[in-house]
Design an enzyme around this catalytic site. Structure first.
Site, PDB file in Angstrom:
ATOM      1  N   ARG A   1       2.996   4.894   6.307  1.00  0.00           N
ATOM      2  CA  ARG A   1       3.427   4.171   7.512  1.00  0.00           C
ATOM      3  C   ARG A   1       3.942   2.769   7.220  1.00  0.00           C
ATOM      4  O   ARG A   1       4.295   2.034   8.142  1.00  0.00           O
ATOM      5  CB  ARG A   1       2.254   4.094   8.505  1.00  0.00           C
ATOM      6  CG  ARG A   1       1.781   5.461   8.981  1.00  0.00           C
ATOM      7  CD  ARG A   1       0.423   5.381   9.643  1.00  0.00           C
ATOM      8  NE  ARG A   1      -0.623   4.995   8.698  1.00  0.00           N
ATOM      9  CZ  ARG A   1      -1.921   4.879   9.015  1.00  0.00           C
ATOM     10  NH1 ARG A   1      -2.317   5.096  10.247  1.00  0.00           N
ATOM     11  NH2 ARG A   1      -2.794   4.534   8.094  1.00  0.00           N
TER      12      ARG A   1
ATOM     13  N   CYS B   1      -5.951  -0.159   6.984  1.00  0.00           N
ATOM     14  CA  CYS B   1      -5.800   0.464   5.668  1.00  0.00           C
ATOM     15  C   CYS B   1      -7.022   1.343   5.357  1.00  0.00           C
ATOM     16  O   CYS B   1      -8.156   0.875   5.366  1.00  0.00           O
ATOM     17  CB  CYS B   1      -5.643  -0.617   4.601  1.00  0.00           C
ATOM     18  SG  CYS B   1      -5.365   0.049   2.946  1.00  0.00           S
TER      19      CYS B   1
ATOM     20  N   ASP C   1       0.459   3.779   1.664  1.00  0.00           N
ATOM     21  CA  ASP C   1       0.413   4.368   3.008  1.00  0.00           C
ATOM     22  C   ASP C   1       1.829   4.682   3.527  1.00  0.00           C
ATOM     23  O   ASP C   1       2.708   3.810   3.509  1.00  0.00           O
ATOM     24  CB  ASP C   1      -0.289   3.376   3.952  1.00  0.00           C
ATOM     25  CG  ASP C   1      -0.675   4.008   5.279  1.00  0.00           C
ATOM     26  OD1 ASP C   1       0.228   4.542   5.967  1.00  0.00           O
ATOM     27  OD2 ASP C   1      -1.859   3.966   5.643  1.00  0.00           O
TER      28      ASP C   1
ATOM     29  N   HIS D   1      -1.983  -3.987   5.049  1.00  0.00           N
ATOM     30  CA  HIS D   1      -1.774  -3.589   6.437  1.00  0.00           C
ATOM     31  C   HIS D   1      -3.107  -3.373   7.123  1.00  0.00           C
ATOM     32  O   HIS D   1      -4.069  -2.905   6.504  1.00  0.00           O
ATOM     33  CB  HIS D   1      -0.900  -2.334   6.528  1.00  0.00           C
ATOM     34  CG  HIS D   1      -1.525  -1.101   5.944  1.00  0.00           C
ATOM     35  ND1 HIS D   1      -2.084  -0.113   6.720  1.00  0.00           N
ATOM     36  CD2 HIS D   1      -1.695  -0.712   4.672  1.00  0.00           C
ATOM     37  CE1 HIS D   1      -2.560   0.833   5.922  1.00  0.00           C
ATOM     38  NE2 HIS D   1      -2.342   0.506   4.683  1.00  0.00           N
TER      39      HIS D   1
ATOM     40  N   CYS E   1       0.846  -1.187   0.000  1.00  0.00           N
ATOM     41  CA  CYS E   1       0.000   0.000   0.000  1.00  0.00           C
ATOM     42  C   CYS E   1       0.889   1.248   0.000  1.00  0.00           C
ATOM     43  O   CYS E   1       1.987   1.247   0.554  1.00  0.00           O
ATOM     44  CB  CYS E   1      -0.896   0.004   1.241  1.00  0.00           C
ATOM     45  SG  CYS E   1      -2.063   1.402   1.263  1.00  0.00           S
TER      46      CYS E   1
END
Ligand code: CO
Length: 220
Positions: A48, A103, A46, A100, A44
């Site tokens: 993080r 998400c 993302d 994750h 992803c």
């Protein structure tokens, strides 16, 4: 959390490059010749979930493709080209789809939340949701989001397995193993969803087994 300026990023980059060269003289020069990563990561976007940091890998060690909610579809020229380069040229040994928990893309799909243009992209995750609607109904509401994150990873691993790139690699007996992992934002740990596949005959049993594990874990 620090909030550096763009100029600060260049300063940090110079520090990083100098420290690398000091600790490992010749590191960058050795990477100039060729990259030889053994791994490909489809994750992803993302912020993080950074592939190298999470796995402790250095530049040159993992080939990465990221998009919203780690989706793999056969008409996405970007993603499929990246897989093709990784498998045919770089000869990666292991390819992992890494979702994750928590998400945002998966949550928007789960709750049919409008986010904008990305709604069209997230339709692929909604399809996963709808295919596993019965299973998701049986999961306690507080675990449903994480369960869909995991089911989405499993479905995307299957999608990778069905690409012409992977099928061709397997048919010429090139060893490439697909994996599905999920990363927990809460503790920084990766979990193996036990859907490792290295041949076409394993797709169906691996998927069934992995999906059963999602339900049993979430209900425990
Ligand atoms: Co995400």
């Amino acid at each position: 959390m620090s909030n550096p300026s763009v100029a600060e990023l260049f300063a940090r980059n110079r520090e990083w490059a100098a420290a690398m060269e000091r600790d490992r003289p010749g590191f960058f020069r050795s990477l100039m010749a060729q990259q030889r990563p053994a791994f490909m990561w489809i994750g992803c976007s993302d912020s993080r979930v950074p592939a190298n940091q999470i796995t402790g890998l250095e530049p040159g060690e993992i080939f990465v493709h990221r998009n919203i909610a780690n989706v793999v579809i056969p008409t996405d020229l970007n993603c499929i080209s990246t897989i093709q380069f990784a498998v045919d040229q770089l000869k990666v040994r292991d390819l992992m789809v890494v979702g994750h928990h928590g998400c945002g893309g998966v949550l928007a799909a789960l709750e049919d939340r409008r986010v904008g243009l990305a709604d069209n992209w997230l339709q692929h995750v909604k399809n996963v949701r709808d295919r596993h609607a019965n299973l998701l109904d049986g999961v306690a509401p507080e675990f449903r989001h994480d369960a869909l994150c995991e089911l989405n990873v499993i479905e995307q691993v299957i999608n990778v397995a069905h690409t012409t790139v992977i099928r061709d690699a397997w048919s010429r007996e090139q060893k490439v193993t697909l994996h599905g992992w999920v990363y927990a934002l809460s503790d920084g740990l990766l979990r193996d969803l036990r859907i490792s596949i290295d041949g076409i005959d394993q797709i169906e049993p691996a998927m069934r087994h992995a999906v059963e594990q999602v339900t049993s874990r979430e209900r425990a």
